[in-house]
Design a protein around this motif. Structure first.
Motif, PDB file in Angstrom:
ATOM      1  N   GLY A 114      48.980  37.335  43.151  1.00 53.36           N
ATOM      2  CA  GLY A 114      47.718  37.682  42.502  1.00 53.36           C
ATOM      3  C   GLY A 114      47.906  38.691  41.397  1.00 53.36           C
ATOM      4  O   GLY A 114      48.898  38.638  40.657  1.00 53.36           O
ATOM      5  N   GLY A 115      46.970  39.630  41.323  1.00 49.42           N
ATOM      6  CA  GLY A 115      46.890  40.551  40.199  1.00 49.42           C
ATOM      7  C   GLY A 115      48.173  41.329  39.925  1.00 49.42           C
ATOM      8  O   GLY A 115      48.554  41.497  38.767  1.00 49.42           O
ATOM      9  N   LEU A 116      48.815  41.800  40.969  1.00 45.16           N
ATOM     10  CA  LEU A 116      50.045  42.585  40.784  1.00 45.16           C
ATOM     11  C   LEU A 116      51.083  41.774  40.012  1.00 45.16           C
ATOM     12  O   LEU A 116      51.760  42.283  39.116  1.00 45.16           O
ATOM     13  N   GLY A 117      51.187  40.511  40.346  1.00 38.48           N
ATOM     14  CA  GLY A 117      52.163  39.644  39.696  1.00 38.48           C
ATOM     15  C   GLY A 117      51.832  39.395  38.230  1.00 38.48           C
ATOM     16  O   GLY A 117      52.707  39.461  37.360  1.00 38.48           O
ATOM     17  N   PHE A 118      50.539  39.124  37.942  1.00 39.05           N
ATOM     18  CA  PHE A 118      50.186  38.866  36.543  1.00 39.05           C
ATOM     19  C   PHE A 118      50.345  40.112  35.695  1.00 39.05           C
ATOM     20  O   PHE A 118      50.725  40.043  34.523  1.00 39.05           O
ATOM     21  N   LEU A 119      50.068  41.249  36.311  1.00 40.48           N
ATOM     22  CA  LEU A 119      50.256  42.494  35.584  1.00 40.48           C
ATOM     23  C   LEU A 119      51.734  42.632  35.204  1.00 40.48           C
ATOM     24  O   LEU A 119      52.070  42.972  34.068  1.00 40.48           O
TER      25      LEU A 119
ATOM     26  N   THR B 227      48.800  35.535  25.627  1.00 41.81           N
ATOM     27  CA  THR B 227      48.795  34.667  26.810  1.00 41.81           C
ATOM     28  C   THR B 227      47.376  34.262  27.199  1.00 41.81           C
ATOM     29  O   THR B 227      47.152  33.138  27.629  1.00 41.81           O
ATOM     30  N   TRP B 228      46.435  35.178  27.048  1.00 43.15           N
ATOM     31  CA  TRP B 228      45.113  34.930  27.641  1.00 43.15           C
ATOM     32  C   TRP B 228      44.024  34.573  26.644  1.00 43.15           C
ATOM     33  O   TRP B 228      42.951  34.123  27.026  1.00 43.15           O
ATOM     34  N   LEU B 229      44.276  34.770  25.355  1.00 43.51           N
ATOM     35  CA  LEU B 229      43.285  34.363  24.365  1.00 43.51           C
ATOM     36  C   LEU B 229      43.447  32.867  24.110  1.00 43.51           C
ATOM     37  O   LEU B 229      44.543  32.405  23.796  1.00 43.51           O
TER      38      LEU B 229
ATOM     39  N   TYR C 297      37.698  42.921  51.076  1.00 42.65           N
ATOM     40  CA  TYR C 297      37.099  43.999  50.275  1.00 42.65           C
ATOM     41  C   TYR C 297      36.566  43.494  48.936  1.00 42.65           C
ATOM     42  O   TYR C 297      35.732  44.132  48.305  1.00 42.65           O
ATOM     43  N   LYS C 298      37.008  42.322  48.498  1.00 42.07           N
ATOM     44  CA  LYS C 298      36.520  41.772  47.226  1.00 42.07           C
ATOM     45  C   LYS C 298      35.089  41.224  47.350  1.00 42.07           C
ATOM     46  O   LYS C 298      34.447  40.935  46.360  1.00 42.07           O
ATOM     47  N   ARG C 299      34.611  41.032  48.568  1.00 36.96           N
ATOM     48  CA  ARG C 299      33.238  40.582  48.838  1.00 36.96           C
ATOM     49  C   ARG C 299      32.824  39.388  47.965  1.00 36.96           C
ATOM     50  O   ARG C 299      31.764  39.411  47.327  1.00 36.96           O
TER      51      ARG C 299
ATOM     52  N   TYR D 101      43.365  27.785  43.295  1.00 39.56           N
ATOM     53  CA  TYR D 101      43.353  28.669  42.124  1.00 39.56           C
ATOM     54  C   TYR D 101      44.766  29.150  41.817  1.00 39.56           C
ATOM     55  O   TYR D 101      45.470  29.635  42.686  1.00 39.56           O
ATOM     56  N   GLY D 102      45.166  28.999  40.584  1.00 40.30           N
ATOM     57  CA  GLY D 102      46.465  29.506  40.135  1.00 40.30           C
ATOM     58  C   GLY D 102      46.384  29.840  38.666  1.00 40.30           C
ATOM     59  O   GLY D 102      45.285  29.891  38.093  1.00 40.30           O
ATOM     60  N   GLU D 103      47.526  29.984  38.037  1.00 39.93           N
ATOM     61  CA  GLU D 103      47.547  30.420  36.636  1.00 39.93           C
ATOM     62  C   GLU D 103      46.786  29.459  35.737  1.00 39.93           C
ATOM     63  O   GLU D 103      46.026  29.863  34.861  1.00 39.93           O
TER      64      GLU D 103
ATOM     65  N   MET E 113      44.331  27.168  36.444  1.00 35.14           N
ATOM     66  CA  MET E 113      42.878  27.179  36.619  1.00 35.14           C
ATOM     67  C   MET E 113      42.297  28.511  36.132  1.00 35.14           C
ATOM     68  O   MET E 113      41.186  28.560  35.587  1.00 35.14           O
ATOM     69  N   ALA E 114      43.070  29.597  36.301  1.00 35.51           N
ATOM     70  CA  ALA E 114      42.610  30.900  35.797  1.00 35.51           C
ATOM     71  C   ALA E 114      42.385  30.819  34.292  1.00 35.51           C
ATOM     72  O   ALA E 114      41.392  31.326  33.771  1.00 35.51           O
ATOM     73  N   GLN E 115      43.300  30.156  33.582  1.00 34.35           N
ATOM     74  CA  GLN E 115      43.131  30.021  32.135  1.00 34.35           C
ATOM     75  C   GLN E 115      41.809  29.300  31.829  1.00 34.35           C
ATOM     76  O   GLN E 115      41.008  29.777  31.032  1.00 34.35           O
TER      77      GLN E 115
ATOM     78  N   CYS F 227      42.081  48.305  39.716  1.00 35.50           N
ATOM     79  CA  CYS F 227      41.784  48.071  38.305  1.00 35.50           C
ATOM     80  C   CYS F 227      41.023  46.760  38.138  1.00 35.50           C
ATOM     81  O   CYS F 227      39.853  46.753  37.839  1.00 35.50           O
ATOM     82  N   GLY F 228      41.693  45.632  38.416  1.00 31.18           N
ATOM     83  CA  GLY F 228      41.090  44.327  38.131  1.00 31.18           C
ATOM     84  C   GLY F 228      41.463  43.966  36.708  1.00 31.18           C
ATOM     85  O   GLY F 228      41.313  44.772  35.789  1.00 31.18           O
ATOM     86  N   THR F 229      41.998  42.776  36.514  1.00 31.16           N
ATOM     87  CA  THR F 229      42.400  42.396  35.169  1.00 31.16           C
ATOM     88  C   THR F 229      41.752  41.092  34.716  1.00 31.16           C
ATOM     89  O   THR F 229      41.709  40.822  33.512  1.00 31.16           O
ATOM     90  N   SER F 230      41.237  40.292  35.654  1.00 32.37           N
ATOM     91  CA  SER F 230      40.727  38.997  35.213  1.00 32.37           C
ATOM     92  C   SER F 230      39.482  39.170  34.344  1.00 32.37           C
ATOM     93  O   SER F 230      39.248  38.373  33.433  1.00 32.37           O
ATOM     94  N   GLY F 231      38.707  40.233  34.585  1.00 32.80           N
ATOM     95  CA  GLY F 231      37.540  40.494  33.738  1.00 32.80           C
ATOM     96  C   GLY F 231      37.950  40.789  32.296  1.00 32.80           C
ATOM     97  O   GLY F 231      37.215  40.491  31.352  1.00 32.80           O
ATOM     98  N   MET F 232      39.140  41.384  32.122  1.00 33.98           N
ATOM     99  CA  MET F 232      39.630  41.658  30.757  1.00 33.98           C
ATOM    100  C   MET F 232      39.995  40.345  30.068  1.00 33.98           C
ATOM    101  O   MET F 232      39.725  40.150  28.886  1.00 33.98           O
ATOM    102  N   LYS F 233      40.636  39.444  30.838  1.00 34.87           N
ATOM    103  CA  LYS F 233      41.003  38.140  30.274  1.00 34.87           C
ATOM    104  C   LYS F 233      39.739  37.409  29.833  1.00 34.87           C
ATOM    105  O   LYS F 233      39.699  36.779  28.774  1.00 34.87           O
ATOM    106  N   ALA F 234      38.693  37.487  30.671  1.00 34.12           N
ATOM    107  CA  ALA F 234      37.440  36.815  30.357  1.00 34.12           C
ATOM    108  C   ALA F 234      36.840  37.418  29.087  1.00 34.12           C
ATOM    109  O   ALA F 234      36.415  36.688  28.181  1.00 34.12           O
TER     110      ALA F 234
HETATM  111  C1  LIG Z   1      44.642  37.698  36.385  1.00 35.34           C
HETATM  112  C2  LIG Z   1      44.846  36.924  37.622  1.00 35.34           C
HETATM  113  C3  LIG Z   1      44.661  37.540  38.865  1.00 35.34           C
HETATM  114  C4  LIG Z   1      44.259  38.979  39.001  1.00 35.34           C
HETATM  115  O1  LIG Z   1      42.881  39.116  38.891  1.00 35.34           O
HETATM  116  P1  LIG Z   1      42.133  40.449  39.365  1.00 35.34           P
HETATM  117  O2  LIG Z   1      40.871  40.455  38.613  1.00 35.34           O
HETATM  118  O3  LIG Z   1      43.023  41.604  38.961  1.00 35.34           O
HETATM  119  O4  LIG Z   1      41.961  40.348  40.826  1.00 35.34           O
HETATM  120  C5  LIG Z   1      44.848  36.771  40.010  1.00 35.34           C
HETATM  121  N1  LIG Z   1      45.194  35.470  39.944  1.00 35.34           N
HETATM  122  C6  LIG Z   1      45.366  34.848  38.761  1.00 35.34           C
HETATM  123  C7  LIG Z   1      45.740  33.412  38.762  1.00 35.34           C
HETATM  124  C8  LIG Z   1      45.207  35.551  37.565  1.00 35.34           C
HETATM  125  O5  LIG Z   1      45.399  34.935  36.396  1.00 35.34           O
END
Ligand SMILES: *Cc1c(COP(=O)(O)O)cnc(C)c1O
Length: 728
Positions: free
Chosen positions: A132-137, A419-421, A517-519, A582-584, A586-588, A608-615
């Motif tokens: 998840g997030g740790l890996g994408f970071l 990568t994300w734009l 905890y992500k509810r 869900y993976g990279e 579908m996240a795109q 932190c959370g990073t997917s909201g930044m990608k969005a």
């Molecule tokens: C960015 C990303 C995450 C991390 O999202 P968070 O908002 O930090 O939880 C998890 N999974 C995928 C596939 C992502 O691209």
């Protein structure tokens, strides 16, 4: 468990069918540089779009499998060859460039190397080494280091069974199917010794003996070395150490962390790579510090002096305030593997275990985060808010200090913009921003440049957004159509998984790991109210969910099941969808194509959370609880925030009520208020404010520059002066 031998050894050159004139395609396919340069991606796709799709966008697999006749056709096509030559030129120029941002700002530090250790990396879906997030970071960190010329080498794991495909049963329960990685068609190659044999490294001072072999992934200019224990030299019981991410078995987990930290440093040594500074991404690789200590002790230093040195050049980044995110090992387990190591450190086991002992722990477990914090001179959280929270949690390690003086800083995460734009949006920005400021992409962390977004006509931005939304929905439906044809799905699965989605409806995305905890199910707090919102005939709303629960997390699976079962009910009229697996990739699609990105974790647990930044980069509006990065990102006019106050009772009810109110009073009216031209200009204006205020600051570029300024340069400067002292 079955282990198959690697084909790579039996097939000396799987690319013999590639003509010399096109041999650059092979080099390019093994360097992930292609993945963040859309024009390079086109080079593969243009060979044959079906072969590209069949390879699941993995050029190594595609080039291996492609019939020679298709390569001959490309050779005979002057248009293709023109593109090929220019892209290869760009690629080679990028790789050869020694004068990046780092060299020009820190010329006296360019000879150094910084090692980055992480248990996971999210780089591309063809390398399933992330949860998840740790890996994408971590993945974005490497790509940005490459773009800025930061001299990094990275170490991680070759998880051969890393990919857990999620399959949802008709009753909504998550099944996991482990896919075995085919190492030969992944963009990674074995590291060979001078005789051409795979290098095999013994993890030092560990009993029983553990061996690793090493693979290399090229991330632009940054090498990522992956450790692999699946080799004949290992006892069969140890071959699977590197097979799966975050195994729940404590003993396996300890062995993994021994291999990652101690084996990782040893492997770099064996390859002739020495580093000056060390960056630990979370606590899993913290034993790398130990191996550095052991070497210093072996060279004659006292243990105390060795610690002094190691601390000066080591940075630890903590990524979570959730206790389950911290690895803790029982004393008996540590004894089983580490007693010989203590002897090599020249200290007695009590002294060693004390380094990992939490001050409030009466069971005397070895805590990796505590150990890492004690042994590194620098430590940071991943957003300003998380920095504060971490100082509160870990202040007990500095009892003589007030909380404000606890030495834990903060570098807010960011995402790798190329990568994300989305490439379509990139084109759009190019034609309006690039017109005025051609270097905008190289300087995308400069806020002023993004003010130029206002020059993009509303109509163009809106049409591009709608196109991306259709692409997302088509993708979801197409997958379901295939499952239907394969007779894998029942009709109620098709409905629950998005067959009824409609691109003209306001679309909310919720995608994340299903940790409790992500509810993720918070918007179902009042199911009747949500039903009224989504089924409103004049202003309908649809919600797309995606995400996996950890295979050992039944609580998370129940949350997922609850959502899935709502999605199956006709009463929600097909407006709720749960997208499988869900993976990279579908996240795109999701961060490009939904209208609103909803984020609902329980504060203060989102570091932190990073997917909201990608969005946000892609013009998707954030609606988030004020936790993690959002207190920094939210400016009142660039999205929506809730949960500012901390109710002592009924947190879920209070947060859910705020979400419903904001949806009904603000989000829905703004979205559905269009002019005569059919464009919701108010919404588009907010999209522009969101892109401008978020893209430059929450980029991996800004993040990497912060890491260099705040941490890496300090460690490297210290090493430079220590070196001068010793010369004098
Ligand atoms: C960015 C990303 C995450 C991390 O999202 P968070 O908002 O930090 O939880 C998890 N999974 C995928 C596939 C992502 O691209």
């Amino acid at each position: 468990m079955k282990y198959k031998e690697h084909m790579a050894d039996s097939d000396p050159n799987p690319f013999s069918h590639v003509p010399d004139r096109l041999s650059g395609l092979v080099d390019l396919s093994y360097n992930l540089w292609w993945s963040w340069h859309p024009e390079a991606r086109v080079l593969f796709k243009r060979l044959n779009p079906h072969a590209w799709a069949l390879s699941v966008h993995n050029p190594v697999k595609m080039i291996r499998d492609i019939p020679p006749s298709l390569l001959d056709r490309a050779l005979a096509d002057p248009g293709y060859m023109r593109r090929y030559d220019i892209i290869m030129h760009r690629f080679r120029r990028y790789m050869a460039n020694q004068n990046g941002w780092f060299s020009s700002h820190y010329p006296n530090l360019r000879k150094h190397t910084i090692a980055y250790f992480s248990a996971e990396y999210g780089l591309h879906h063809s390398l399933p080494f992330y949860a998840g997030g740790l890996g994408f970071l971590a993945g974005d960190h490497l790509k940005e280091a490459s773009d800025l010329g930061v001299p990094l080498v990275a170490v991680g794991f070759m998880y051969s069974e890393g990919y857990l495909h999620q399959h949802i049963r008709p009753d909504g329960w998550q099944d996991g199917i482990h896919e075995i990685l085919n190492r030969d068609t992944a963009p990674t190659r074995r590291v060979l010794d001078s005789d051409g044999a795979p290098i095999i490294v013994r993890v030092p001072a560990i009993d029983p003996p553990l061996y690793v072999t090493v693979w290399k992934v090229e991330v632009g200019k940054i090498p990522l070395y992956l450790l692999d224990t699946d080799i004949a030299e290992n006892d069969p019981a140890h071959r699977g150490i590197s097979s799966q991410l975050y195994t729940p078995n404590r003993e396996e987990r300890l062995k993994q962390e021994i291999v990652l930290g101690i084996g990782g440093r040893k492997a770099l040594n064996e390859m002739g790579i020495s580093y000056t500074a060390l960056h630990l991404n979370e606590g899993h690789p913290a034993f790398a510090l130990l191996e550095q200590l052991r070497e210093l002790v072996e060279a004659g230093a006292s243990f105390a002096d060795a610690i002094g040195d190691v601390r000066q050049t080591a940075l630890f980044t903590t990524h979570t305030p959730v206790a389950a995110g911290t690895d803790v090992f029982e004393r008996s387990l540590m004894d089983k593997y580490m007693s010989k190591y203590c002897a090599a450190l020249g200290i007695d086991p009590e002294e060693f275990y004390a380094l990992g002992l939490h001050p409030n722990d009466r069971h005397s477990c070895f805590n990796m985060t505590v150990f890492a914090m004690r042994m590194t001179g620098y430590c940071n959280g991943v957003s300003r808010r998380h920095g504060e929270v971490a100082r509160g949690i870990w202040g007990c390690l500095w009892p003589e200090r007030s909380i404000a003086d606890v030495p834990i800083g903060a570098v807010t995460n960011g995402v790798h913009l190329p990568t994300w734009l989305n490439p379509r949006l990139e084109d759009l920005f190019n034609s309006h921003i690039g017109d005025v400021y051609p270097r905008w992409q190289e300087e995308h962390d400069v806020s002023e440049i993004w003010e130029l977004i206002d020059e993009v006509p509303d109509e163009d931005l809106w049409q591009t957004h709608v196109w991306l939304k259709m692409k997302l929905i088509n993708r979801i439906r197409e997958r379901k159509r295939q499952n239907w044809a394969d007779q894998r799905d029942k009709p109620e699965n098709l409905v629950a998984e998005g067959m009824m989605l409609n691109p003209s409806v306001l679309t909310i995305g919720i995608a994340r790991r299903f940790s409790t905890y992500k509810r993720a199910d918070l918007i179902f707090h009042d199911p009747e109210r949500l039903k009224r919102i989504v089924t409103n005939p004049w202003y309908p709303v649809q919600v797309i969910f995606a995400g996996k629960a950890h295979p050992a997390d039944d609580e998370g699976k129940r949350v997922l099941q609850r959502i899935y079962q709502f999605a199956q009910q006709p009463a929600y009229s097909g407006r709720i969808a749960f997208v499988e697996d869900y993976g990279e990739q579908m996240a795109q699609y999701m961060v490009h194509g939904v209208d609103v990105w909803l984020n609902t974790p329980t504060p203060p647990l989102e570091a932190c959370g990073t997917s909201g930044m990608k969005a946000a980069l892609n013009g998707v509006l954030n609606m988030s609880i004020l936790d993690g990065w959002w207190p920094e990102g939210y400016k009142g006019v660039n999205g929506w925030a809730f949960g500012a106050t901390d109710p002592t009772v009924g947190r879920d009810a209070a947060d859910a009520a705020e979400i419903y109110r904001i949806l009904e009073d603000e989000v829905i009216p703004l979205y559905y208020t269009t002019d005569m031209d059919g464009i919701p200009h108010g919404w588009v204006a907010m999209m522009k404010r969101s892109i401008k205020s978020i893209a430059p600051h929450f980029s991996a570029r800004r993040m990497m520059k912060d890491y260099v300024r705040e941490y890496y340069s300090k460690s490297l400067n210290w090493a430079n002066s220590a070196l001068q002292m010793s010369i004098r």
